[in-house]
Scaffold this active site. Structure first.
Site, mmCIF file in Angstrom:
data_model
loop_
_atom_site.group_PDB
_atom_site.id
_atom_site.type_symbol
_atom_site.label_atom_id
_atom_site.label_comp_id
_atom_site.label_asym_id
_atom_site.label_seq_id
_atom_site.Cartn_x
_atom_site.Cartn_y
_atom_site.Cartn_z
ATOM 1 N N SER A 258 0.876 -1.139 -0.155
ATOM 2 C CA SER A 258 0.040 0.070 0.099
ATOM 3 C C SER A 258 0.792 1.237 -0.039
ATOM 4 O O SER A 258 1.998 1.240 0.632
ATOM 5 C CB SER A 258 -0.955 0.112 1.186
ATOM 6 O OG SER A 258 0.048 0.042 2.349
ATOM 7 N N LYS A 259 0.366 2.158 -0.546
ATOM 8 C CA LYS A 259 0.994 3.437 -0.582
ATOM 9 C C LYS A 259 1.543 4.147 0.899
ATOM 10 O O LYS A 259 2.593 4.744 0.863
ATOM 11 C CB LYS A 259 0.124 4.638 -1.004
ATOM 12 C CG LYS A 259 0.120 5.151 -2.420
ATOM 13 C CD LYS A 259 -0.297 6.257 -2.692
ATOM 14 C CE LYS A 259 -1.990 6.375 -2.822
ATOM 15 N NZ LYS A 259 -2.658 7.283 -3.390
ATOM 16 N N ARG A 260 0.790 3.666 1.792
ATOM 17 C CA ARG A 260 1.046 4.079 3.137
ATOM 18 C C ARG A 260 2.346 3.559 3.619
ATOM 19 O O ARG A 260 2.892 4.261 4.323
ATOM 20 C CB ARG A 260 -0.040 3.743 4.103
ATOM 21 C CG ARG A 260 -0.495 4.786 5.250
ATOM 22 C CD ARG A 260 -1.558 4.733 5.495
ATOM 23 N NE ARG A 260 -2.374 3.217 5.827
ATOM 24 C CZ ARG A 260 -2.090 2.473 6.936
ATOM 25 N NH1 ARG A 260 -1.463 2.856 7.811
ATOM 26 N NH2 ARG A 260 -2.458 1.179 6.924
ATOM 27 N N SER A 262 4.578 1.515 1.599
ATOM 28 C CA SER A 262 5.529 1.385 0.595
ATOM 29 C C SER A 262 5.448 2.492 -0.449
ATOM 30 O O SER A 262 4.323 2.953 -0.766
ATOM 31 C CB SER A 262 5.462 -0.068 -0.110
ATOM 32 O OG SER A 262 5.402 -1.042 0.797
#
Ligand code: GLU
Length: 499
Positions: A258-260, A262
């Site tokens: 996830s963006k959060r 990685s």
């Protein structure tokens, strides 16, 4: 298998994601391995979230990675190519309307007049009685007269596809046998909204059928969609393609990437200075391995060895350290000219941002390659490594000038002695071997460890404790600047030394 046709079908609702790049790569590898066709189709029907900028980002970066598609939309000045266009879903709306009309005419789908309020009330009732959400079938058996009455009320119908009871089974090329009871699919499926826009499950099947896709290779997150797609292929009278669901890419903590947690946008890796060779090499290892000890493989070699049956089922952890290692390996293998060309924009950016005072030309960069080639985890690290050469003055933290075992006064004396020895050796003595000899002599004569003196000198010249090899760096810096920086650093210690 010359008739194999695979596709990547990105939605331009964000920049190219690492997961999409991996899926594109595996499709590409499979197509190249079997001599098939790799199709690119843009699934841009989510008009609220799709943008031209994201579309450009996706096409640009797939192209950058070297994943050339055989059929697909116009991109980068190249015309659309392929016999199954258009390759953008918003340009294919009549095809979906036609397919939906056909399903309605055959009573495999029907107009559904339920209002959002009615559907919401159904959902709440199901929640209250702890049932999974599903369409209750209110419009499934309306008579012509009942439909006409709803039309007369001004209601505009969605189109729902009938999900018949039964079990859908298929042999996934990676996961093996998959069986899903259609009772778990949430009831009859909306394929066209009341405003006429078609939904993903429908457009993907209409297009995969129209484009003759033989193998659908995509992320495991789509596994639960596949039974719906199989039912739609059958209803539309098309052969069902083979499916291969790739393992999820995971954050280091084994949650879904996830963006959060990685960095997920390919463009951010490009901006850091990951090279395409390393990125595709690394992405291939997210779920596949050559089964040997070899790590560094070019795209063509991976394609030659790729096998869908060898793709793992379990999730693939995204390991940034391994990616950096591979990147360093690939940077070592680039030809000189190529590496110079790839480094130049990073130094230019450092210059534009004021981190260095001068933008070096290609010849200057080329001369530095022996010093930096093995020390770059990413191209963007170049400024950190050699910025001291292109800055008029480097900022020095006086504390760093004093090695652990030394007093401040020792450091001051060390720098002064080093300067004197280098000065005394003259321009003839300003070369790697003699410089090292001169400084070792200074250390020996004063009873200092050579490493401590070298560290003080290194910091004085570069402002940093980790740099390319010291004596080569001195030569690159030049005699005048070396002497000036040593003297300046010695003076800085003087000023800092309490009386
Ligand atoms: N547009 C879909 C996505 O980006 C494609 C999924 C598929 O390959 O079927 O997830």
């Amino acid at each position: 298998m010359p008739d194999v046709r695979v596709r990547i079908a990105p939605s331009p609702t964000g920049p190219l994601h690492i997961g999409t790049a991996r899926t594109a790569l595996f499709n590409y590898l499979y197509a190249r391995h079997v001599g098939g066709t790799f199709v690119l189709r843009l699934e841009d029907t989510d008009q609220a979230r799709s943008t031209e900028g994201f579309e450009r980002d996706i096409l640009e970066h797939l192209h950058w990675l070297g994943l050339a598609w055989d059929e697909g939309p116009a991109a980068g000045g190249r015309a659309e190519r392929g016999p199954h266009g258009p390759y953008r879903q918003m340009a294919r709306l009549p095809l979906y309307a036609e397919a939906a009309a056909r399903l309605v005419a055959e009573d495999r789908a029907y107009p559904c007049y339920c209002s959002p309020d009615e559907l919401e009330a159904d959902r709440r009732a199901q929640e209250a009685s702890r049932q999974p959400p599903r369409y209750v079938g209110r419009c499934a058996t309306l008579t012509a007269a009942e439909r006409a009455a709803r039309e007369a009320e001004g209601r505009r119908p969605a189109v729902r596809f009938r999900i018949e009871p039964g079990v859908v089974a298929f042999d996934d090329l990676i996961r093996g046998r998959v069986e899903i009871d259609t009772a778990a699919l949430g009831g009859d499926l909306v394929i066209v909204r009341a405003d006429g826009t078609p939904l993903y499950h429908f457009t993907v099947v209409v297009d995969d059928a129209a484009m003759g896709i033989t193998h659908v290779i995509r992320g495991e997150d789509h596994l639960s969609n596949t039974p719906k797609h199989i039912l739609l292929f059958r209803a539309l009278g098309h052969p069902v393609p083979a499916f291969a669901h790739l393992p999820l890419i995971l954050n280091p903590d084994r949650t879904k990437m996830s963006k959060r947690k990685s960095q997920t946008a390919v463009r951010d890796y490009v901006a850091e200075g990951f090279v395409r060779e390393a990125l595709v090499n690394y992405l291939a290892y997210l779920g596949w391995s050559p089964g040997t000890e070899e790590d560094v493989l070019p795209l063509a070699e991976i394609a030659a060895r790729f096998d869908l049956a060898a793709v793992q089922k379990g999730g693939a952890v995204f390991d940034r350290a391994r990616l950096e290692w591979l990147n360093g390996q690939w940077i070592r293998r680039l030809a000189d000219d190529d590496l110079v060309e790839r480094l130049a924009p990073f130094l230019e950016a450092d210059w534009a941002a004021g981190r260095i005072d001068r933008n070096p030309g290609p010849a200057e960069i080329a001369a530095l390659l022996p010093l930096v080639r093995e020390r770059l985890p990413v191209l963007g690290a170049i400024g950190e490594l050699v910025g001291f050469l292109f800055s008029d003055a480097v900022a020095i933290d006086p504390a760093l000038l004093v090695p652990k075992r030394w007093e401040r006064a020792t450091a001051r004396a060390g720098l002064a002695e080093a300067s004197r020895a280098i000065d005394a050796a003259g321009p003839e003595g300003f070369a790697v071997g003699p410089l090292e000899g001169a400084l070792r002599g200074v250390a020996g004569a004063n009873g200092w460890k050579a490493g401590d003196l070298f560290m003080a000198v290194r910091v004085a010249l570069t402002g940093r404790t980790a740099t390319p090899p010291l004596f080569e760096s001195m030569v690159a810096l030049g005699r005048e600047r070396v002497l000036a920086r040593l003297d300046r650093a010695a003076r800085a210690l003087e000023a800092e030394t309490p009386a």
